[in-house]
Design a protein around this motif. Structure first.
Motif, PDB file in Angstrom:
ATOM      1  N   LEU A   1      -2.823   3.830 -21.457  1.00 26.80           N
ATOM      2  CA  LEU A   1      -3.135   3.993 -20.033  1.00 26.80           C
ATOM      3  C   LEU A   1      -4.189   2.962 -19.648  1.00 26.80           C
ATOM      4  O   LEU A   1      -5.042   2.597 -20.460  1.00 26.80           O
ATOM      5  N   THR A   2      -4.137   2.502 -18.421  1.00 27.58           N
ATOM      6  CA  THR A   2      -5.159   1.571 -17.940  1.00 27.58           C
ATOM      7  C   THR A   2      -6.490   2.301 -17.774  1.00 27.58           C
ATOM      8  O   THR A   2      -6.514   3.500 -17.470  1.00 27.58           O
ATOM      9  N   GLU A   3      -7.568   1.590 -17.992  1.00 25.09           N
ATOM     10  CA  GLU A   3      -8.886   2.179 -17.788  1.00 25.09           C
ATOM     11  C   GLU A   3      -9.154   2.379 -16.296  1.00 25.09           C
ATOM     12  O   GLU A   3      -9.806   3.344 -15.901  1.00 25.09           O
ATOM     13  N   THR A   4      -8.672   1.465 -15.497  1.00 29.08           N
ATOM     14  CA  THR A   4      -8.859   1.558 -14.051  1.00 29.08           C
ATOM     15  C   THR A   4      -7.648   2.241 -13.418  1.00 29.08           C
ATOM     16  O   THR A   4      -6.612   2.432 -14.061  1.00 29.08           O
ATOM     17  N   THR A   5      -7.794   2.608 -12.163  1.00 30.26           N
ATOM     18  CA  THR A   5      -6.704   3.238 -11.434  1.00 30.26           C
ATOM     19  C   THR A   5      -6.203   2.304 -10.338  1.00 30.26           C
ATOM     20  O   THR A   5      -6.919   1.419  -9.879  1.00 30.26           O
ATOM     21  N   SER A   6      -4.961   2.503  -9.946  1.00 34.48           N
ATOM     22  CA  SER A   6      -4.406   1.818  -8.786  1.00 34.48           C
ATOM     23  C   SER A   6      -4.299   2.841  -7.655  1.00 34.48           C
ATOM     24  O   SER A   6      -4.280   4.045  -7.896  1.00 34.48           O
ATOM     25  N   SER A   7      -4.224   2.348  -6.444  1.00 31.62           N
ATOM     26  CA  SER A   7      -4.226   3.240  -5.291  1.00 31.62           C
ATOM     27  C   SER A   7      -3.071   2.941  -4.355  1.00 31.62           C
ATOM     28  O   SER A   7      -2.683   1.788  -4.163  1.00 31.62           O
ATOM     29  N   SER A   8      -2.523   4.005  -3.785  1.00 25.74           N
ATOM     30  CA  SER A   8      -1.518   3.868  -2.742  1.00 25.74           C
ATOM     31  C   SER A   8      -2.214   3.728  -1.394  1.00 25.74           C
ATOM     32  O   SER A   8      -3.174   4.451  -1.095  1.00 25.74           O
ATOM     33  N   LEU A   9      -1.713   2.798  -0.587  1.00 24.69           N
ATOM     34  CA  LEU A   9      -2.260   2.519   0.733  1.00 24.69           C
ATOM     35  C   LEU A   9      -1.109   2.458   1.732  1.00 24.69           C
ATOM     36  O   LEU A   9       0.049   2.277   1.354  1.00 24.69           O
ATOM     37  N   ILE A  10      -1.433   2.588   3.003  1.00 23.59           N
ATOM     38  CA  ILE A  10      -0.416   2.486   4.048  1.00 23.59           C
ATOM     39  C   ILE A  10      -0.645   1.192   4.818  1.00 23.59           C
ATOM     40  O   ILE A  10      -1.706   1.011   5.420  1.00 23.59           O
ATOM     41  N   PRO A  11       0.315   0.255   4.789  1.00 23.80           N
ATOM     42  CA  PRO A  11       0.133  -1.028   5.464  1.00 23.80           C
ATOM     43  C   PRO A  11       0.519  -0.973   6.943  1.00 23.80           C
ATOM     44  O   PRO A  11       1.424  -0.230   7.333  1.00 23.80           O
ATOM     45  N   VAL A  12      -0.169  -1.762   7.745  1.00 22.24           N
ATOM     46  CA  VAL A  12       0.227  -1.992   9.143  1.00 22.24           C
ATOM     47  C   VAL A  12       0.194  -3.493   9.379  1.00 22.24           C
ATOM     48  O   VAL A  12      -0.480  -4.236   8.665  1.00 22.24           O
ATOM     49  N   ARG A  13       0.902  -3.936  10.391  1.00 23.48           N
ATOM     50  CA  ARG A  13       0.893  -5.361  10.694  1.00 23.48           C
ATOM     51  C   ARG A  13      -0.486  -5.795  11.157  1.00 23.48           C
ATOM     52  O   ARG A  13      -1.229  -5.020  11.780  1.00 23.48           O
ATOM     53  N   LYS A  14      -0.855  -7.034  10.848  1.00 19.88           N
ATOM     54  CA  LYS A  14      -2.160  -7.573  11.197  1.00 19.88           C
ATOM     55  C   LYS A  14      -2.467  -7.370  12.689  1.00 19.88           C
ATOM     56  O   LYS A  14      -1.626  -7.597  13.534  1.00 19.88           O
ATOM     57  N   GLY A  15      -3.706  -6.938  12.947  1.00 21.08           N
ATOM     58  CA  GLY A  15      -4.164  -6.803  14.315  1.00 21.08           C
ATOM     59  C   GLY A  15      -3.934  -5.450  14.940  1.00 21.08           C
ATOM     60  O   GLY A  15      -4.436  -5.182  16.039  1.00 21.08           O
ATOM     61  N   GLU A  16      -3.171  -4.562  14.267  1.00 25.25           N
ATOM     62  CA  GLU A  16      -2.893  -3.236  14.839  1.00 25.25           C
ATOM     63  C   GLU A  16      -3.992  -2.257  14.438  1.00 25.25           C
ATOM     64  O   GLU A  16      -3.773  -1.293  13.714  1.00 25.25           O
ATOM     65  N   GLN A  17      -5.192  -2.521  14.940  1.00 19.21           N
ATOM     66  CA  GLN A  17      -6.372  -1.760  14.540  1.00 19.21           C
ATOM     67  C   GLN A  17      -6.304  -0.305  14.973  1.00 19.21           C
ATOM     68  O   GLN A  17      -6.724   0.592  14.241  1.00 19.21           O
ATOM     69  N   ASN A  18      -5.774  -0.039  16.160  1.00 19.80           N
ATOM     70  CA  ASN A  18      -5.690   1.342  16.648  1.00 19.80           C
ATOM     71  C   ASN A  18      -4.770   2.187  15.768  1.00 19.80           C
ATOM     72  O   ASN A  18      -5.078   3.342  15.462  1.00 19.80           O
ATOM     73  N   LEU A  19      -3.653   1.613  15.359  1.00 16.50           N
ATOM     74  CA  LEU A  19      -2.738   2.332  14.473  1.00 16.50           C
ATOM     75  C   LEU A  19      -3.395   2.572  13.125  1.00 16.50           C
ATOM     76  O   LEU A  19      -3.300   3.668  12.562  1.00 16.50           O
ATOM     77  N   LEU A  20      -4.091   1.563  12.612  1.00 10.45           N
ATOM     78  CA  LEU A  20      -4.759   1.699  11.320  1.00 10.45           C
ATOM     79  C   LEU A  20      -5.810   2.805  11.370  1.00 10.45           C
ATOM     80  O   LEU A  20      -5.897   3.641  10.461  1.00 10.45           O
ATOM     81  N   GLU A  21      -6.607   2.835  12.424  1.00  7.84           N
ATOM     82  CA  GLU A  21      -7.648   3.863  12.554  1.00  7.84           C
ATOM     83  C   GLU A  21      -7.038   5.249  12.680  1.00  7.84           C
ATOM     84  O   GLU A  21      -7.562   6.227  12.119  1.00  7.84           O
ATOM     85  N   ALA A  22      -5.910   5.357  13.385  1.00  3.88           N
ATOM     86  CA  ALA A  22      -5.250   6.654  13.545  1.00  3.88           C
ATOM     87  C   ALA A  22      -4.707   7.148  12.209  1.00  3.88           C
ATOM     88  O   ALA A  22      -4.798   8.344  11.890  1.00  3.88           O
ATOM     89  N   ILE A  23      -4.151   6.251  11.407  1.00  6.39           N
ATOM     90  CA  ILE A  23      -3.639   6.625  10.083  1.00  6.39           C
ATOM     91  C   ILE A  23      -4.785   7.039   9.169  1.00  6.39           C
ATOM     92  O   ILE A  23      -4.697   8.047   8.452  1.00  6.39           O
ATOM     93  N   ASN A  24      -5.882   6.297   9.209  1.00  6.42           N
ATOM     94  CA  ASN A  24      -7.045   6.659   8.384  1.00  6.42           C
ATOM     95  C   ASN A  24      -7.593   8.024   8.772  1.00  6.42           C
ATOM     96  O   ASN A  24      -7.982   8.821   7.916  1.00  6.42           O
ATOM     97  N   GLN A  25      -7.635   8.292  10.067  1.00  5.70           N
ATOM     98  CA  GLN A  25      -8.122   9.587  10.530  1.00  5.70           C
ATOM     99  C   GLN A  25      -7.199  10.712  10.048  1.00  5.70           C
ATOM    100  O   GLN A  25      -7.663  11.769   9.612  1.00  5.70           O
ATOM    101  N   ALA A  26      -5.892  10.457  10.107  1.00  6.13           N
ATOM    102  CA  ALA A  26      -4.925  11.452   9.637  1.00  6.13           C
ATOM    103  C   ALA A  26      -5.115  11.734   8.154  1.00  6.13           C
ATOM    104  O   ALA A  26      -5.139  12.898   7.719  1.00  6.13           O
ATOM    105  N   LEU A  27      -5.276  10.683   7.349  1.00  6.82           N
ATOM    106  CA  LEU A  27      -5.465  10.857   5.913  1.00  6.82           C
ATOM    107  C   LEU A  27      -6.752  11.610   5.606  1.00  6.82           C
ATOM    108  O   LEU A  27      -6.787  12.469   4.716  1.00  6.82           O
ATOM    109  N   GLU A  28      -7.811  11.300   6.349  1.00  4.36           N
ATOM    110  CA  GLU A  28      -9.084  11.981   6.122  1.00  4.36           C
ATOM    111  C   GLU A  28      -8.988  13.455   6.474  1.00  4.36           C
ATOM    112  O   GLU A  28      -9.511  14.320   5.754  1.00  4.36           O
ATOM    113  N   GLU A  29      -8.321  13.776   7.566  1.00  2.24           N
ATOM    114  CA  GLU A  29      -8.138  15.178   7.943  1.00  2.24           C
ATOM    115  C   GLU A  29      -7.312  15.911   6.899  1.00  2.24           C
ATOM    116  O   GLU A  29      -7.595  17.072   6.557  1.00  2.24           O
TER     117      GLU A  29
END
Length: 263
Positions: free
Chosen positions: A210-238
């Motif tokens: 097994l690797t000593e470090t971990t990898s992480s799953s992320l959700i990509p959005v197209r460059k510049g779509e800051q509002n969508l990115l913030e909404a997704i982050n808020q959803a994940l945090e909730e």
């Protein structure tokens, strides 16, 4: 008279420019919420993240995460299924809004996409045939054949250790190659191997490192779509705060991989 015509032309130009600006300023989040649908790219063949159950329903960890994100955004989720290599092309063409399918960060991807906060922390695992005694660590991959998706981060990792890649699209293909001695090893997430081995306990394979470090799953959005990115982050945090994310993880992995705490 001439001045009046000039004024009318200028006024028309200002109106048209205003409409164009209004349209260009409408970001992707607004479009998604107005249409009421978030289109998500996913493989549909990668258990336990995205696959079809015995009734043919699309299920899996990432499938439920995507549906929950859509619920938090107030929209339905529509899935676009394709092979891994096609998912980002579909995103680039606008056919899908995002890809939710164990997507990891890479510098190449970061040139075109922005990424959400991590929602999983998973170790990489090295899998070989049960009777293989030559490979016991990642360093032993030098000169060996690794069965991998050619564009995945696991494939790149295998190459970094000196392995020659053998192209596959599914874990079933991987197991066929290992059992027929057409590949020596494979790298993937510990969750993917763990799920496969739980469902196929007769499969003559074993995890040797097994690797000593971990990898992480992320959700990509197209460059510049800051509002969508913030909404997704808020959803994940909730979802994290409510325990929803943990519950989905335990349902599909048998453990909580949504926390970076030592397991």
């Amino acid at each position: 008279m001439k001045k009046n015509w000039i004024k009318m032309i200028l006024l028309s130009a200002m109106v048209l420019t205003g409409c164009a600006n209004q349209k260009s300023e409408q970001d992707q989040l607004t479009e998604i919420q107005e249409e009421g649908v978030l289109v998500v790219g996913t493989e549909g063949t990668y258990s336990p993240n995205s696959y079809h159950d015995e009734e043919g329903n699309l299920v899996g960890f990432d499938v439920e995460v995507a549906k929950a994100v859509g619920e938090h955004l107030g929209v339905e989720v529509e899935f676009f299924e394709a092979e891994w290599d096609s998912l980002f092309a579909a995103m680039d063409s606008g056919r899908v809004d995002t890809v939710i399918n164990e997507v990891e960060y890479s510098e190449d991807r970061a040139e075109k996409y922005d990424f959400s906060e991590a929602y999983t922390y998973v170790h990489g695992a090295l899998l070989v045939a049960d009777d293989n005694t030559d490979i016991t660590s990642f360093e032993d991959l030098e000169g060996k054949r690794a069965a991998q998706n050619l564009t995945s981060s696991w494939g790149r990792m295998a190459e970094e250790y000196g392995a020659e890649l053998v192209s596959v699209d599914t874990l079933n293909q991987v197991m066929d190659l290992l059992s027929s001695d057409r590949a020596d090893a494979t790298l993937n997430a510990e969750t993917a191997f763990g799920d496969y081995m739980r469902n196929h306990p007769e499969e003559p394979v074993k995890i040797v490192a097994l690797t000593e470090t971990t990898s992480s799953s992320l959700i990509p959005v197209r460059k510049g779509e800051q509002n969508l990115l913030e909404a997704i982050n808020q959803a994940l945090e909730e979802m994290r705060q409510s325990g929803e994310l943990k519950a989905i993880s335990e349902k599909y992995f048998g453990m909580d991989v949504t926390s970076n705490e030592v397991r």
